[in-house]
Design an enzyme around this catalytic site. Structure first.
Site, PDB file in Angstrom:
ATOM      1  N   SER A  63     -46.999  -2.786  -0.632  1.00  0.00           N
ATOM      2  CA  SER A  63     -45.860  -3.183  -1.402  1.00  0.00           C
ATOM      3  C   SER A  63     -45.909  -3.036  -2.982  1.00  0.00           C
ATOM      4  CB  SER A  63     -45.317  -4.527  -1.241  1.00  0.00           C
ATOM      5  OG  SER A  63     -44.673  -4.583   0.319  1.00  0.00           O
ATOM      6  N   LYS A  66     -43.726  -0.654  -4.312  1.00  0.00           N
ATOM      7  CA  LYS A  66     -42.405  -0.814  -4.629  1.00  0.00           C
ATOM      8  C   LYS A  66     -41.932  -0.981  -6.095  1.00  0.00           C
ATOM      9  CE  LYS A  66     -41.173  -3.563  -0.292  1.00  0.00           C
ATOM     10  NZ  LYS A  66     -42.476  -3.229   0.503  1.00  0.00           N
ATOM     11  N   TYR A 188     -40.230   5.458   2.990  1.00  0.00           N
ATOM     12  CA  TYR A 188     -40.639   4.053   2.833  1.00  0.00           C
ATOM     13  C   TYR A 188     -41.879   4.067   3.211  1.00  0.00           C
ATOM     14  CZ  TYR A 188     -41.299  -1.218   3.309  1.00  0.00           C
ATOM     15  OH  TYR A 188     -41.624  -2.111   3.004  1.00  0.00           O
ATOM     16  N   TYR A 240     -43.496 -12.438  -3.358  1.00  0.00           N
ATOM     17  CA  TYR A 240     -42.876 -12.895  -2.167  1.00  0.00           C
ATOM     18  C   TYR A 240     -42.180 -14.446  -2.514  1.00  0.00           C
ATOM     19  CZ  TYR A 240     -45.338  -8.832  -0.890  1.00  0.00           C
ATOM     20  OH  TYR A 240     -45.819  -7.569  -0.964  1.00  0.00           O
ATOM     21  N   VAL A 258     -49.643  -6.004   0.954  1.00  0.00           N
ATOM     22  CA  VAL A 258     -50.519  -6.621   2.167  1.00  0.00           C
ATOM     23  C   VAL A 258     -51.973  -6.015   2.213  1.00  0.00           C
ATOM     24  CG1 VAL A 258     -48.542  -7.613   3.526  1.00  0.00           C
ATOM     25  CG2 VAL A 258     -49.172  -5.378   3.923  1.00  0.00           C
TER      26      VAL A 258
END
Ligand code: DON
Length: 304
Positions: A63, A66, A188, A240, A258
């Site tokens: 992530s 992102k 993605y 998060y 992760v």
């Protein structure tokens, strides 16, 4: 500042937490990474760089990608990106489905999975080959031509795609995904499966420390405002539903993945990347958060 001595001390403290959490296993290809790994790299805008531990070993950035996908979308599309994705913390796990139905398929922010899937959809509408474009930018910004995709991880994510597929199909049913759903998912997953080292990540993060200008690149990539927006979102949504805890303890914009990597930014000064695969219950690297907390405590440097 004696950075080598500082890294020694951080390394010493953080090592006590290495392996304490749990390596992500919901993507089988990630579960094979040894929990004992730990690396840290700091890259300063003035060109200095300091590394320790497994800082030159590539890992799945997950992530953290992102941040770079969002940067590319803002580079191409500017503010219209925000018409289809929000800017508020979600307070939910990164792969949660519940909020999306109440909020008509508009994800809370670009750093939860649903938000990154919408950003990916934007990229597919604005670039003929967003993955190659993203890789080319990362290679240029880091000076490392070998940055690429770990195909085993990307394939493993595709095979275990049910939740991300559910998010994407639901958003498509609301009209917030415009490209083919499988294409969005494949792209993605490719971005999540980009493999980089701490040194690479710290160098790439300099675009955010440098207010949109990456020291290795001639051309400005983001406006000052766009860099500010990304840093603000990293602070409020980058870790998060533990973003409050991260801001409280570390006090820097940060984005975790992760795979165990965390990228943190000190505007005007430097970017820091840490990697240790064992995660806490929110999905953030346990030793990584500890190392960053120690960094800001020992130096007294934070955005506050
Ligand atoms: O969507 C997924 O499940 C992953 N490819 C991204 C995971 C990730 O790093 C998000 N959260 N930590």
């Amino acid at each position: 500042m004696d950075y080598p001595e500082l890294l020694e001390e951080i390394f010493h403290v953080a090592r006590a937490f290495v392996g304490k959490g749990k390596v992500a296993d919901y993507i089988p290809a990630l579960a094979r990474v040894p929990a004992e790994k730990f690396g840290i790299a700091i890259s300063l805008l003035d060109g200095r760089e300091y590394v320790m531990g497994d800082a030159d070993e590539s890992f799945s950035i997950q992530s953290v990608s992102k941040v770079f996908s969002l940067a590319l979308a803002l580079h191409h599309l500017g503010d219209q990106v925000w018409h289809r994705v929000g800017i508020e913390p979600s307070g939910n796990p990164f792969n949660s489905l519940v909020q999306l139905e109440y909020e008509n398929g508009i994800p809370r922010n670009p750093f939860i999975n649903a938000g990154a899937l919408v950003v990916t959809d934007w990229l597919l509408g604005s670039s003929a080959d967003p993955t190659t474009e993203l890789l080319d930018w990362l290679r240029a910004a880091t000076g490392n031509p070998h940055i690429g995709i770990d195909r085993e991880v990307a394939d493993s994510e595709w095979e275990h795609r049910h939740r991300n597929a559910a998010l994407t199909h639901f958003m498509a049913s609301c009209g917030n995904i415009r490209s083919n759903v499988d294409r969005v998912l494949r792209t993605y997953f490719e971005h999540c499966a980009i493999a980089m080292s701490c040194r690479d990540l710290a160098r790439a993060g300099l675009v955010l420390a440098g207010h949109g200008k990456s020291p290795r690149l001639e051309e400005r990539f983001l406006t000052r405002s766009q860099a500010k927006e990304i840093n603000a979102l990293m602070l409020t949504c980058g870790t998060y539903d533990a973003a409050g805890d991260f801001a409280f303890r570390v006090g820097l914009p940060g984005k975790s993945g992760v795979g165990g990597g965390i990228l943190a930014v000190i505007p005007n000064l430097m970017s820091i990347a840490v990697w240790s695969p064992a995660l806490d219950s929110h999905g953030n690297s346990m030793a990584g958060v500890e190392a960053l907390e120690r960094f800001t405590t020992l130096t007294g440097i934070s955005v506050f």
